[in-house]
Design an enzyme around this catalytic site. Structure first.
Site, PDB file in Angstrom:
ATOM      1  N   SER A 126       1.023  -1.238  -0.051  1.00 29.74           N
ATOM      2  CA  SER A 126      -0.009   0.048  -0.067  1.00 29.74           C
ATOM      3  C   SER A 126       0.941   1.239   0.091  1.00 29.74           C
ATOM      4  CB  SER A 126      -0.773   0.091   1.205  1.00 29.74           C
ATOM      5  OG  SER A 126      -1.491   1.397   1.531  1.00 29.74           O
ATOM      6  N   TYR A 151      -1.590  -0.373  11.009  1.00 34.11           N
ATOM      7  CA  TYR A 151      -2.034  -1.128   9.834  1.00 34.11           C
ATOM      8  C   TYR A 151      -0.578  -0.776   8.724  1.00 34.11           C
ATOM      9  CZ  TYR A 151      -3.436  -1.236   5.029  1.00 34.11           C
ATOM     10  OH  TYR A 151      -3.537  -1.606   3.495  1.00 34.11           O
ATOM     11  N   LYS A 155       2.372  -3.029   6.885  1.00 33.10           N
ATOM     12  CA  LYS A 155       2.650  -3.135   5.423  1.00 33.10           C
ATOM     13  C   LYS A 155       4.312  -2.924   5.206  1.00 33.10           C
ATOM     14  CE  LYS A 155      -1.172  -4.137   3.466  1.00 33.10           C
ATOM     15  NZ  LYS A 155      -1.527  -5.481   2.709  1.00 33.10           N
TER      16      LYS A 155
HETATM   17  C1  WQD Z   1      -9.414   9.328   1.509  1.00 32.90           C
HETATM   18  C2  WQD Z   1      -9.707  10.735   1.580  1.00 32.90           C
HETATM   19  C3  WQD Z   1     -10.207  11.219   4.116  1.00 32.90           C
HETATM   20  C4  WQD Z   1     -14.149   9.276   4.143  1.00 32.90           C
HETATM   21  C5  WQD Z   1      -6.963   4.095   3.380  1.00 32.90           C
HETATM   22  C6  WQD Z   1      -5.579   3.336   3.809  1.00 32.90           C
HETATM   23  C7  WQD Z   1      -5.043   2.766   2.587  1.00 32.90           C
HETATM   24  C8  WQD Z   1      -6.018   1.944   1.500  1.00 32.90           C
HETATM   25  C9  WQD Z   1      -7.257   2.943   1.308  1.00 32.90           C
HETATM   26  C10 WQD Z   1      -6.229  -0.593   2.404  1.00 32.90           C
HETATM   27  C11 WQD Z   1      -8.947  11.308   3.036  1.00 32.90           C
HETATM   28  C12 WQD Z   1     -11.354  11.419   3.225  1.00 32.90           C
HETATM   29  C13 WQD Z   1     -12.830   9.892   3.595  1.00 32.90           C
HETATM   30  C14 WQD Z   1     -14.856  10.235   4.743  1.00 32.90           C
HETATM   31  C15 WQD Z   1     -13.711  12.113   4.103  1.00 32.90           C
HETATM   32  N1  WQD Z   1      -6.625   0.891   2.539  1.00 32.90           N
HETATM   33  N2  WQD Z   1     -12.497  11.029   3.752  1.00 32.90           N
HETATM   34  N3  WQD Z   1     -14.820  11.577   4.383  1.00 32.90           N
HETATM   35  O1  WQD Z   1      -7.131   7.131   4.175  1.00 32.90           O
HETATM   36  O2  WQD Z   1      -6.271   7.596   1.681  1.00 32.90           O
HETATM   37  O3  WQD Z   1      -6.474   5.217   2.495  1.00 32.90           O
HETATM   38  O4  WQD Z   1      -7.761   3.338   2.548  1.00 32.90           O
HETATM   39  O5  WQD Z   1      -5.192  -0.766   1.559  1.00 32.90           O
HETATM   40  O6  WQD Z   1      -3.970   1.945   2.977  1.00 32.90           O
HETATM   41  O7  WQD Z   1      -4.720   4.143   4.198  1.00 32.90           O
HETATM   42  O8  WQD Z   1      -8.512   6.454   2.325  1.00 32.90           O
HETATM   43  O9  WQD Z   1     -10.761   6.543   1.479  1.00 32.90           O
HETATM   44  O10 WQD Z   1     -10.319   6.570   3.978  1.00 32.90           O
HETATM   45  O11 WQD Z   1      -9.772   8.553   2.800  1.00 32.90           O
HETATM   46  O12 WQD Z   1     -13.432  13.269   3.864  1.00 32.90           O
HETATM   47  O13 WQD Z   1     -16.183   9.888   4.997  1.00 32.90           O
HETATM   48  O14 WQD Z   1     -11.161  10.818   2.008  1.00 32.90           O
HETATM   49  O15 WQD Z   1     -10.137  12.030   5.124  1.00 32.90           O
HETATM   50  O16 WQD Z   1      -8.520  12.524   2.851  1.00 32.90           O
HETATM   51  P1  WQD Z   1      -7.227   6.645   2.799  1.00 32.90           P
HETATM   52  P2  WQD Z   1      -9.805   7.057   2.424  1.00 32.90           P
END
Ligand code: WQD
Length: 344
Positions: A126, A151, A155
């Site tokens: 990741s 997490y 990785k």
């Molecule tokens: C993306 C952006 C949030 C939800 C994680 C893991 C990564 C992979 C994918 C496993 C951020 C914003 C989100 C919401 C929001 N997982 N957001 N409101 O955190 O980049 O990655 O998931 O492999 O390893 O770290 O993904 O989709 O959670 O967030 O504003 O209700 O969307 O703050 O900026 P992230 P995400």
């Protein structure tokens, strides 16, 4: 026909990868204990491909059970390892659960790869391993920084285990660093199935639009980005799936120069949270009910991929756009609501 073991094959990325492997002539064995997934997804795989997949519902943390699968199938040429816990927030609350599950399962699997002479090992890593990068886009040589969560640490440690093991292993290895997987199979027969309230942005968007969630909270708009919200590289799950098939083919053709090679799997485009929301509204015609909330701890400000290596070396090319991600995710959410899927 090469036979591949896919661990975590009932999961979101695993199931889409099984479809791609089957469509490209592989035979697939699925190992998944269904602790975080549904075995019924393999019915959707069969609907899409017309092919069945043998499923072993075992826990990779049990070495004997894992070995038994390799003893039954002595003609395994490759393993793609997806099975792991992946919820960033949960990992902060339960770090030992994450270290035990994600690392013991990997070590058991590598011991089997070694003992049974499997040639190719592809690992689901990741972009989390980069932490908050000093410069973007990140290349595979961008320095690894301290992970923002247990997490992310699992990785980073998993990559180190594989790199150290590869030095004296007869097998060839590839680490695939995913950026933000999203979207659903164009057939709308399978897609992302978050357990409980979605943590990830795209399912949170579609669940808000369909009415399962009352409002989407944007986690902060005071970041140093073009509109104040975080930047990510959203990659369609089918583009991601096909990269695994190309990675196996690359190893089968013995084109790899090192016994462990790393590839970024992102589109190379960074989009802010607000841009993603607007892309959804544009493709779905649905005005999304969202509001700006506080920042989410552990969030990286901005990250997106330099994907030159995957393009030049694997011959991989992202085909789906951000709009395609939103339209396929929305179609999938609507199918779930209509009760037309194998999960209903
Ligand atoms: C993306 C952006 C949030 C939800 C994680 C893991 C990564 C992979 C994918 C496993 C951020 C914003 C989100 C919401 C929001 N997982 N957001 N409101 O955190 O980049 O990655 O998931 O492999 O390893 O770290 O993904 O989709 O959670 O967030 O504003 O209700 O969307 O703050 O900026 P992230 P995400």
């Amino acid at each position: 026909m090469a036979k591949i073991i896919v661990t975590g094959g009932c999961g979101y990325i695993g199931s889409h990868t099984i479809v791609d492997l089957l469509e490209h002539g592989y035979e697939v064995i699925c190992i998944d204990n269904n602790s975080r997934s549904h075995a019924t997804v393999l019915n959707a795989v069969e609907k899409i491909t017309g092919k069945t997949v043998k499923h072993y519902k075992i826990d990779l943390c049990n070495y004997e059970d894992t070995c038994a699968v390799f003893e039954e199938h002595t003609d395994i040429s490759g393993v793609i390892h997806f099975a792991a816990y992946k919820a960033v927030g949960e990992s902060v609350e339960q770090p030992l659960l994450y270290f035990e599950n994600n690392l013991i399962s990997l070590i058991n699997l590598l011991k089997c790869v070694d003992e049974f002479g499997v040639s190719h090992f592809v690992f689901s890593s990741s972009c989390t391993v980069y932490g908050n990068p000093d410069s973007i886009p990140v290349t595979e040589d961008t320095p690894i920084k301290k992970a923002e969560s247990p997490y992310g640490s699992t990785k980073q440690i998993s990559e180190q285990i594989i790199e150290d093991y590869a030095k004296n292993s007869a097998a060839e290895h590839i680490l695939l660093r995913y950026f933000n997987p999203a979207g659903a199979h164009p057939s709308a027969l399978m897609g992302e199935l978050p357990l409980g309230k979605p943590q990830n942005l795209v399912p949170a968007i579609t669940q808000t639009a369909i009415g399962k969630l009352e409002k989407l909270w944007v986690h902060g708009n005071d970041y140093p980005t073009r509109d104040g919200s975080c930047i990510r590289d959203y990659i369609h799950v089918c583009d991601l799936a096909h990269a695994h098939t190309l990675a196996l083919r690359y190893l089968e053709q013995e084109k790899n120069e090192k016994s462990c090679e790393i590839f970024n799997l992102g589109t190379g485009n960074g989009n802010t949270v607000l841009e993603a929301i607007h892309a959804f509204e544009k493709t779905s015609g649905v005005a999304l009910n969202y509001a700006i909330g506080p920042r989410r701890s552990g969030d990286v400000i901005a990250i997106y991929a330099n994907n030159d290596r995957a393009q030049k070396v694997l011959g991989w090319q992202a085909k789906y756009s951000l709009e395609d991600i939103m339209s396929t995710a929305w179609k999938w959410e609507q199918e779930l609501k209509a009760g037309q899927t194998v999960f209903n």
